[in-house]
Design an enzyme around this catalytic site. Sequence first.
Site, short mmCIF file in Angstrom:
data_model
loop_
_atom_site.label_atom_id
_atom_site.label_comp_id
_atom_site.label_asym_id
_atom_site.label_seq_id
_atom_site.Cartn_x
_atom_site.Cartn_y
_atom_site.Cartn_z
CG ASP A 1 21.03 106.64 43.03
OD1 ASP A 1 21.14 107.78 43.55
OD2 ASP A 1 19.95 106.21 42.61
C1 BGC Z 1 18.11 108.96 43.57
C2 BGC Z 1 18.72 109.57 42.33
C3 BGC Z 1 19.15 110.99 42.61
C4 BGC Z 1 20.12 110.98 43.78
C5 BGC Z 1 20.66 112.35 44.12
C6 BGC Z 1 18.96 109.16 44.80
O1 BGC Z 1 18.28 108.82 45.95
O2 BGC Z 1 17.89 107.59 43.34
O3 BGC Z 1 17.82 109.52 41.27
O4 BGC Z 1 19.75 111.52 41.47
O5 BGC Z 1 19.42 110.48 44.91
O6 BGC Z 1 19.74 113.15 44.69
#
Ligand code: BGC
Length: 740
Positions: free
Chosen positions: A281
Amino acid sequence: MNQLKHTTFLICFLTGIISWSQNYEAKVDSLMKLMTLQEKIGQTVMYSGSWDQTGPIVGTDNGRYIREGNLGAMLNAFTVKGTRDLQKIAIEESRLGIPLLFGYDVIHGHRTIFPINLGMSCSWDLNMVEESSRIAAEEASAEGLHWTFAPMVDISREPRWGRISEGAGEDVYLGSQIAKAYVKGFQGDDLSQPNTILACAKHYVAYGAAQAGRDYHTVNMGEGELRNVYLPPFKATVDAGVETFMSAFNELNGVPTSGNKFTLRDILRDEWNFKGFVVSDYTSINELVPHGFAKDSIDAARIGMNAGVDMDMVGKLYHHFLKDLVEEGQVPERYVDDACRRILLAKYKLGLFEDPYRYINEERENTTKYKPEFLAKAREIAAASSVLLQNNREALPLSKSTNKIAFIGPLVKDEYDILGNWAAKGDRQGKAVSVFEGISEYLKSNQILYAKGCDILKDDESGFAEAISVSKQAEEIVLVMGEGHHMSGEAASRTNLKIPGLQPKLIKKIREANPNKKITLVIMNGRPLNLSEEVGLVDAILEVWFPGTMGGAATADLLFGEVNPSGKLTVTFPRNVGQVPIYYNMKNTGRPIPETNPKEDYKSNYIDVPNSPLFSFGYGLSYTQFTYSNLTLSSKTLDANGTLEASVTITNSGNMDGHEIVQLYIHDKVGSVTRPVKELKGFEKIFLKKGESKKVSFSISIEDLKFYNSDMIFGVEPGEFEIAIAPNSEFKFNTSFYLE
Ligand code: BGC
């Protein structure tokens, strides 16, 4: 150098075309023979474009990194022009010309926005879920995207957690079916088609169990609960062929999930045989340091790759530290090779080596978004996702011939919040249909009275007087209220589950001013709310979640009975925040409340509210009634190789045609580890004309009865199993069968 670069690209490109029928693995192997260690690491690096912001801003010099072969994928970069510019650098200016992968959060639609995912799950309609993600893939891929960071398959029993809005609710079985449907919709049957995109199962794992519902918070749970509740939807996505996984932010039993070898290698790779790649993530590998799990960024990079995270989202760690770590022997080179191989394989499957510009096509970009058929589907899905929670005095449906109806509340004319959180590139102005526009299809303007009354959050009562006066002039009242879209989603946890701001106060005032009028509350929100007060103040409650681009039109279809509500809750609504976590498949405890004497002392209860929720899992009303009769089992016993049929007759005994979601529940009465009081094991959504009856049957085998025991063995245990087919989870069992 230049010569070599172009020759190599040509070789790759030609080998690609000539031997297209050969397997991708062999192609990847030959390409990898040409790659330096740093170039292989480059494939494991993802940076963000500036088209959108989905986390803290991390400055990068993307063009240079692409040229140097230090960047394999990008997020938050899309549109045909934008992706072409970047892809061109990769293809024409990097030594090996390896195409970039473009990813983005296409969560519940890309341009045409569907209801938030929690809402969509309430349709219990796997075809609709699949269709929504198919359309999302069409629109996203037409803007150059190859990959979505969806579906989010985190089970959550935590309404305080803002991200409960992104999932499919609290149930393992339903969540797993929905997870598969999303993957099928996004990926289609053939990834090399330019309208299919890679799906990503996230957030692996147990992110939805954050303590006290605070985002990113600690998770402690036994392996039994992990395996029985939180892992199955992820496993379901593997079975459905999902190409990528995302490791999460949270720690699990002291080990952050982006550095967790047990979940990433032992379970995901060794047990499930997952062949795709794992992306972290957003900076979750860096966060191993504040977690107190890595001593510095270099250590975090080492832990992340060794644990099995193949791609570093935005964190810069693999880019800067992985080469030294491999050369020093702290990270086995084969781990980098494996990660690079998996990422290249995904690019091959997408057809990017055959044509790196395959997803880049102006005409498709211009003609694909907001197609009329997409909007029509969005309207249908939004109506199917709404849940009629209460309908006293048959306040709904409204009649088109009512003289005057007052529409009151901050969300009546809203075109912004209605899309909900994580609404990708859905235009928040000019495209979305507000409730006001929706009802205007049904009523003439002189029948509509309107007042905003108050804002969602502002502490300003100056609009109350007008709202009350408008309410008094109408024969019926519809309130459109709820949360703002930013009140759910990431980093949007709440400790108070009430409708926010002054809205509850306005509801009271309107009821006081109109003691006998029928009042309907249309509620938009991203989580279960505490509606305990409102159930006594209004007649009808229609939960529409954040219903998306066509949300206002769909809401009007339901309000006026053009569509009969059919959604059912996939998450429990508590009476108050103190009951949380509350979910239908709880354990019985050693001191359950006796049916015969509910007030008995020293039982597992509260002294101030009942144990039961305000609205239970599986619950939802219709404008018609369905009666269940004649539950029949084909046998009283099931043997290990056989199946047992359970059937019931459903009759539409009301006055309108409608859909009913029929639910099968089983209770394993005694286990070597205690079993939940009931578990959903099947469901079917049926359509019945008024007066019509239908027999619904479920086939049960031992596969439906398996669970992980204390030795983490997945199996069945003989004994008695109670069984019911019911309209929701609020029922008592009265029949059972035996497994011999
Ligand atoms: C979130 C994810 C997301 C990623 C990319 C993160 O802050 O937890 O769910 O896919 O950002 O935007």
